[in-house]
Design an enzyme around this catalytic site. Structure first.
Site, PDB file in Angstrom:
ATOM      1  N   ARG A 225       0.845  -1.189   0.000  1.00 31.39           N
ATOM      2  CA  ARG A 225       0.000   0.000   0.000  1.00 31.39           C
ATOM      3  C   ARG A 225       0.888   1.249   0.000  1.00 31.39           C
ATOM      4  O   ARG A 225       1.961   1.254   0.616  1.00 31.39           O
ATOM      5  CB  ARG A 225      -0.897   0.042   1.238  1.00 31.39           C
ATOM      6  CG  ARG A 225      -2.075  -0.927   1.190  1.00 31.39           C
ATOM      7  CD  ARG A 225      -3.157  -0.493   0.189  1.00 31.39           C
ATOM      8  NE  ARG A 225      -4.295  -1.395   0.167  1.00 31.39           N
ATOM      9  CZ  ARG A 225      -4.465  -2.416  -0.673  1.00 31.39           C
ATOM     10  NH1 ARG A 225      -3.525  -2.699  -1.577  1.00 31.39           N
ATOM     11  NH2 ARG A 225      -5.547  -3.150  -0.631  1.00 31.39           N
ATOM     12  N   HIS A 273      -0.713   0.308  -9.700  1.00 33.73           N
ATOM     13  CA  HIS A 273      -1.422  -0.623  -8.794  1.00 33.73           C
ATOM     14  C   HIS A 273      -1.956  -1.841  -9.576  1.00 33.73           C
ATOM     15  O   HIS A 273      -3.155  -2.123  -9.567  1.00 33.73           O
ATOM     16  CB  HIS A 273      -2.580   0.106  -8.062  1.00 33.73           C
ATOM     17  CG  HIS A 273      -3.039  -0.623  -6.825  1.00 33.73           C
ATOM     18  ND1 HIS A 273      -3.454   0.026  -5.690  1.00 33.73           N
ATOM     19  CD2 HIS A 273      -3.158  -1.948  -6.546  1.00 33.73           C
ATOM     20  CE1 HIS A 273      -3.813  -0.864  -4.774  1.00 33.73           C
ATOM     21  NE2 HIS A 273      -3.632  -2.070  -5.271  1.00 33.73           N
TER      22      HIS A 273
HETATM   23  P1  NAP Z   1      -1.706 -11.505   5.094  1.00 27.79           P
HETATM   24  O1  NAP Z   1      -1.848 -12.910   4.642  1.00 27.79           O
HETATM   25  O2  NAP Z   1      -2.655 -10.969   6.120  1.00 27.79           O
HETATM   26  O3  NAP Z   1      -0.207 -11.350   5.643  1.00 27.79           O
HETATM   27  C1  NAP Z   1       0.244 -10.214   6.305  1.00 27.79           C
HETATM   28  C2  NAP Z   1       1.661 -10.475   6.838  1.00 27.79           C
HETATM   29  O4  NAP Z   1       2.145  -9.246   7.406  1.00 27.79           O
HETATM   30  C3  NAP Z   1       1.681 -11.531   7.953  1.00 27.79           C
HETATM   31  O5  NAP Z   1       2.841 -12.314   7.851  1.00 27.79           O
HETATM   32  C4  NAP Z   1       1.760 -10.674   9.228  1.00 27.79           C
HETATM   33  O6  NAP Z   1       2.412 -11.276  10.314  1.00 27.79           O
HETATM   34  C5  NAP Z   1       2.600  -9.503   8.721  1.00 27.79           C
HETATM   35  N1  NAP Z   1       2.395  -8.323   9.574  1.00 27.79           N
HETATM   36  C6  NAP Z   1       1.246  -7.632   9.791  1.00 27.79           C
HETATM   37  N2  NAP Z   1       1.458  -6.623  10.649  1.00 27.79           N
HETATM   38  C7  NAP Z   1       2.775  -6.685  10.989  1.00 27.79           C
HETATM   39  C8  NAP Z   1       3.610  -5.934  11.861  1.00 27.79           C
HETATM   40  N3  NAP Z   1       3.140  -4.897  12.565  1.00 27.79           N
HETATM   41  N4  NAP Z   1       4.905  -6.286  11.966  1.00 27.79           N
HETATM   42  C9  NAP Z   1       5.402  -7.335  11.258  1.00 27.79           C
HETATM   43  N5  NAP Z   1       4.668  -8.106  10.405  1.00 27.79           N
HETATM   44  C10 NAP Z   1       3.367  -7.774  10.287  1.00 27.79           C
HETATM   45  O7  NAP Z   1      -1.756 -10.484   3.878  1.00 27.79           O
HETATM   46  P2  NAP Z   1      -1.530 -10.825   2.326  1.00 27.79           P
HETATM   47  O8  NAP Z   1      -2.700 -11.522   1.762  1.00 27.79           O
HETATM   48  O9  NAP Z   1      -0.197 -11.468   2.190  1.00 27.79           O
HETATM   49  O10 NAP Z   1      -1.528  -9.352   1.679  1.00 27.79           O
HETATM   50  C11 NAP Z   1      -0.591  -8.356   2.074  1.00 27.79           C
HETATM   51  C12 NAP Z   1      -0.973  -7.005   1.493  1.00 27.79           C
HETATM   52  O11 NAP Z   1      -0.678  -6.953   0.105  1.00 27.79           O
HETATM   53  C13 NAP Z   1      -2.467  -6.659   1.532  1.00 27.79           C
HETATM   54  O12 NAP Z   1      -2.855  -6.204   2.816  1.00 27.79           O
HETATM   55  C14 NAP Z   1      -2.580  -5.587   0.473  1.00 27.79           C
HETATM   56  O13 NAP Z   1      -2.430  -4.306   1.060  1.00 27.79           O
HETATM   57  C15 NAP Z   1      -1.415  -5.858  -0.462  1.00 27.79           C
HETATM   58  N6  NAP Z   1      -1.839  -6.210  -1.835  1.00 27.79           N
HETATM   59  C16 NAP Z   1      -1.473  -5.428  -2.874  1.00 27.79           C
HETATM   60  C17 NAP Z   1      -1.837  -5.771  -4.174  1.00 27.79           C
HETATM   61  C18 NAP Z   1      -1.385  -4.945  -5.357  1.00 27.79           C
HETATM   62  O14 NAP Z   1      -1.840  -5.183  -6.480  1.00 27.79           O
HETATM   63  N7  NAP Z   1      -0.492  -4.015  -5.207  1.00 27.79           N
HETATM   64  C19 NAP Z   1      -2.600  -6.913  -4.413  1.00 27.79           C
HETATM   65  C20 NAP Z   1      -2.973  -7.694  -3.323  1.00 27.79           C
HETATM   66  C21 NAP Z   1      -2.591  -7.328  -2.033  1.00 27.79           C
HETATM   67  P3  NAP Z   1       1.799 -12.579  11.049  1.00 27.79           P
HETATM   68  O15 NAP Z   1       1.954 -13.688  10.036  1.00 27.79           O
HETATM   69  O16 NAP Z   1       2.656 -12.770  12.231  1.00 27.79           O
HETATM   70  O17 NAP Z   1       0.368 -12.271  11.352  1.00 27.79           O
HETATM   71  C1  GLV Z   2      -5.167  -5.119  -4.067  1.00 29.08           C
HETATM   72  O1  GLV Z   2      -4.575  -4.121  -3.873  1.00 29.08           O
HETATM   73  C2  GLV Z   2      -5.660  -5.974  -3.021  1.00 29.08           C
HETATM   74  O2  GLV Z   2      -5.584  -5.620  -1.845  1.00 29.08           O
HETATM   75  O3  GLV Z   2      -6.154  -7.088  -3.359  1.00 29.08           O
END
Ligand code: NAP
Ligand code: GLV
Length: 310
Positions: A225, A273
């Site tokens: 983000r 994005h």
């Molecule tokens: P997720 O499965 O919820 O994983 C989040 C990870 O971040 C977990 O390992 C968590 O730790 C860690 N985390 C959260 N808060 C933290 C902190 N304060 N300190 C250290 N580690 C922390 O999320 P995801 O599905 O992988 O997605 C991640 C992000 O990618 C989304 O929230 C979104 O903003 C972004 N995204 C972007 C796009 C794009 O097109 N640019 C597309 C999709 C997603 P724990 O494992 O210990 O809980």
């Molecule tokens: C895209 O940014 C998502 O959060 O899936």
């Protein structure tokens, strides 16, 4: 029984076709002219929706975000407190992100940023071959997306480190966690990839302090983000020569405003994005499966922990 589709960005047509096939007993209604009785709406599918209106659907069983990150849903004051908020976890979204991260990592590792500059100067100049063993990729966030990217990078032979909130064990990945784990994680990282959710704890985390802990010549990839990045700090770290380059897919303001210094910065690569995009067919199947579970009285998958904010 009805599903509400509510988005300021995403068109409903493909979703409607999929849901009419997958859940033929549910009417598919589209905000803002949804018609019918709001009490019929059982599930709200949202993606960058207009905040403020969810309170009128008094029989909601779940709010389902059609993306992985829920930061913009959690700030909606009308989000009912006792209804589960579900986020999208979908194979196509995960694969799309890993493809993006691999592409950016390989670009920087293989010095493509330098060859592009040399081409613009009309210069034929082979650079020394890069050493993969010395190019540790550090992934902030070892969740669904960060975990998959980490394993794929390890499979390509990169040393990989990951940082999460809680302790993890992932084969081929050196895992760090919490405040104490951050510094040793950063010190060994040459290409830093941010895949954290945006929460009060991670807002502005990509800042001068973090960049200073990276070795000189490091790269930053932010595909999480825009709110994670302190924009002026990045420009300063690039201009001072401490950071060698950055690939940014997300921004504090999207679309990135005309005239923003990132557009023309020679060390910054920009994408709008698109790191990973929800593929409707695959995502609708995942959402429909979760709705079927709830209709059968079973707990849904991928419920957001509102305390943690992700
Ligand atoms: P997720 O499965 O919820 O994983 C989040 C990870 O971040 C977990 O390992 C968590 O730790 C860690 N985390 C959260 N808060 C933290 C902190 N304060 N300190 C250290 N580690 C922390 O999320 P995801 O599905 O992988 O997605 C991640 C992000 O990618 C989304 O929230 C979104 O903003 C972004 N995204 C972007 C796009 C794009 O097109 N640019 C597309 C999709 C997603 P724990 O494992 O210990 O809980
Ligand atoms: C895209 O940014 C998502 O959060 O899936």
């Amino acid at each position: 029984m009805a599903i509400l589709f509510s988005s300021l960005e995403e068109k409903p047509d493909h979703w409607r076709v999929e849901f009419e096939k997958l859940l033929p007993d549910m009417a598919f209604r589209v905000w803002p002219d949804e018609g019918g009785d709001p009490a019929d709406i059982l599930y709200a599918l949202v993606w960058r929706h207009q905040p403020g209106g969810l309170g009128r659907y008094r029989n909601l069983k779940a709010v389902i975000n059609l993306g992985a990150g829920v930061d913009h849903v959690l700030t909606d004051p009308s989000l009912p407190p006792d209804v589960p908020l579900i986020r999208l976890v979908d194979r196509s979204l995960t694969e799309g992100m890993s493809d993006f991260v691999l592409h950016r990592v390989l670009h920087f590792f293989k010095d493509m940023h330098r060859y592009e500059a040399l081409q613009r100067q009309g210069r034929w100049r082979p650079l020394p071959p890069p050493d993969k063993g010395k190019c540790t990729v550090g992934i902030l966030g070892l969740g669904v997306l960060g975990g998959d990217a980490a394993q794929k990078l390890a499979g390509l032979g990169f040393p990989v480190a990951g940082w999460s909130r809680t302790a993890k064990r992932t084969e081929g990945v050196e895992c760090f966690h919490g405040a104490d784990g951050l510094d040793p994680f950063l010190r060994r990282t040459r290409i830093l990839v941010c895949l954290l959710p945006l929460t009060p704890d991670t807002e502005g985390i990509l800042d001068t302090k973090m960049f200073a802990a990276l070795p000189a010549g490091a790269f930053v990839v932010n595909s999480a983000r825009g709110g994670h990045l302190a924009e002026d700090d990045l420009i300063e770290a690039l201009d001072s020569g401490h950071l060698a380059g950055a690939a940014l897919d997300v921004f504090r303001e999207e679309p990135l405003p005309e005239g923003h210094p990132f557009w023309t910065h020679p060390k910054i690569m920009i994408t709008p994005h698109i790191a990973s995009w929800t593929v409707v067919g695959s995502a609708a199947a995942a959402v429909a499966e979760n709705i079927r579970r709830m209709e059968a009285g079973r707990p849904p998958f991928d419920v957001v922990d509102r305390e943690k904010g992700y």
